[in-house]
Write a protein that holds these residues in place. Structure first.
Motif, PDB file in Angstrom:
ATOM      1  N   THR A   1     -12.332   1.230 -10.390  1.00 34.80           N
ATOM      2  CA  THR A   1     -12.490   1.474  -8.956  1.00 34.80           C
ATOM      3  C   THR A   1     -12.714   0.150  -8.222  1.00 34.80           C
ATOM      4  N   PRO A   2     -12.508   0.140  -6.915  1.00 31.14           N
ATOM      5  CA  PRO A   2     -12.810  -1.068  -6.154  1.00 31.14           C
ATOM      6  C   PRO A   2     -14.262  -1.525  -6.333  1.00 31.14           C
ATOM      7  N   ARG A   3     -15.215  -0.583  -6.344  1.00 31.07           N
ATOM      8  CA  ARG A   3     -16.617  -0.964  -6.523  1.00 31.07           C
ATOM      9  C   ARG A   3     -16.809  -1.712  -7.849  1.00 31.07           C
TER      10      ARG A   3
ATOM     11  N   ALA B   1       0.834  -1.200   0.000  1.00 35.14           N
ATOM     12  CA  ALA B   1       0.000   0.000   0.000  1.00 35.14           C
ATOM     13  C   ALA B   1       0.862   1.240   0.000  1.00 35.14           C
ATOM     14  N   ASP B   2       0.376   2.246  -0.671  1.00 32.73           N
ATOM     15  CA  ASP B   2       1.011   3.555  -0.670  1.00 32.73           C
ATOM     16  C   ASP B   2       0.827   4.151   0.725  1.00 32.73           C
ATOM     17  N   GLU B   3       1.900   4.617   1.318  1.00 28.12           N
ATOM     18  CA  GLU B   3       1.834   5.168   2.673  1.00 28.12           C
ATOM     19  C   GLU B   3       0.895   6.353   2.780  1.00 28.12           C
ATOM     20  N   GLN B   4       0.641   7.029   1.679  1.00 32.56           N
ATOM     21  CA  GLN B   4      -0.201   8.218   1.696  1.00 32.56           C
ATOM     22  C   GLN B   4      -1.674   7.913   1.470  1.00 32.56           C
TER      23      GLN B   4
ATOM     24  N   GLU C   1     -10.487   5.792  -7.886  1.00 36.71           N
ATOM     25  CA  GLU C   1      -9.801   5.027  -8.927  1.00 36.71           C
ATOM     26  C   GLU C   1      -8.538   4.372  -8.364  1.00 36.71           C
ATOM     27  N   PHE C   2      -8.266   3.168  -8.859  1.00 30.53           N
ATOM     28  CA  PHE C   2      -7.086   2.430  -8.400  1.00 30.53           C
ATOM     29  C   PHE C   2      -5.812   3.250  -8.565  1.00 30.53           C
ATOM     30  N   GLN C   3      -5.705   3.979  -9.649  1.00 33.10           N
ATOM     31  CA  GLN C   3      -4.520   4.804  -9.878  1.00 33.10           C
ATOM     32  C   GLN C   3      -4.337   5.814  -8.739  1.00 33.10           C
TER      33      GLN C   3
ATOM     34  N   TYR D   1      -2.305   2.035  -7.165  1.00 37.35           N
ATOM     35  CA  TYR D   1      -2.217   0.730  -7.834  1.00 37.35           C
ATOM     36  C   TYR D   1      -2.278   0.914  -9.342  1.00 37.35           C
ATOM     37  N   GLU D   2      -1.228   0.468 -10.012  1.00 38.57           N
ATOM     38  CA  GLU D   2      -1.167   0.543 -11.464  1.00 38.57           C
ATOM     39  C   GLU D   2      -1.550  -0.797 -12.061  1.00 38.57           C
TER      40      GLU D   2
END
Length: 88
Positions: free
Chosen positions: A71-73, A21-24, A35-37, A41-42
């Motif tokens: 998106t996750p949804r 996971a991105d720390e931010q 959005e995943f981006q 997440y790429e």
């Protein structure tokens, strides 16, 4: 335990296993329509994630449907539609 319904919690767990996971980014926040981006997440991370989902749930996901799920949804809907089709 694998269930017949794919949830956001399961997606988050698999994303963390696959790509960390991105720390931010707070994955515990309201991320369903992010959005995943924007979540860090790429495409490569999502390919690994979809591969793990396929193995864990014993299903095959359409590459185009997964790549169109921004998106996750949307990804959860793709997975649950496939689970419903397979289990029917």
């Amino acid at each position: 335990m694998v269930t017949d319904v794919f949830t956001l919690d399961e997606l988050k767990r698999i994303l963390l296993e696959a790509a960390g996971a991105d720390e931010q980014v707070d994955l515990d926040g309201d991320i369903l329509d992010t959005e995943f981006q924007d979540l860090g997440y790429e495409s490569l991370a999502l390919l690994e994630t979809s591969s793990r989902i396929e193995r864990r749930y014993g299903i095959s996901l359409d590459d185009e449907a997964v790549s169109d799920a921004l998106t996750p949804r949307a990804l959860i809907a793709v997975v649950n539609a496939r689970l419903t089709a397979v289990r029917a």
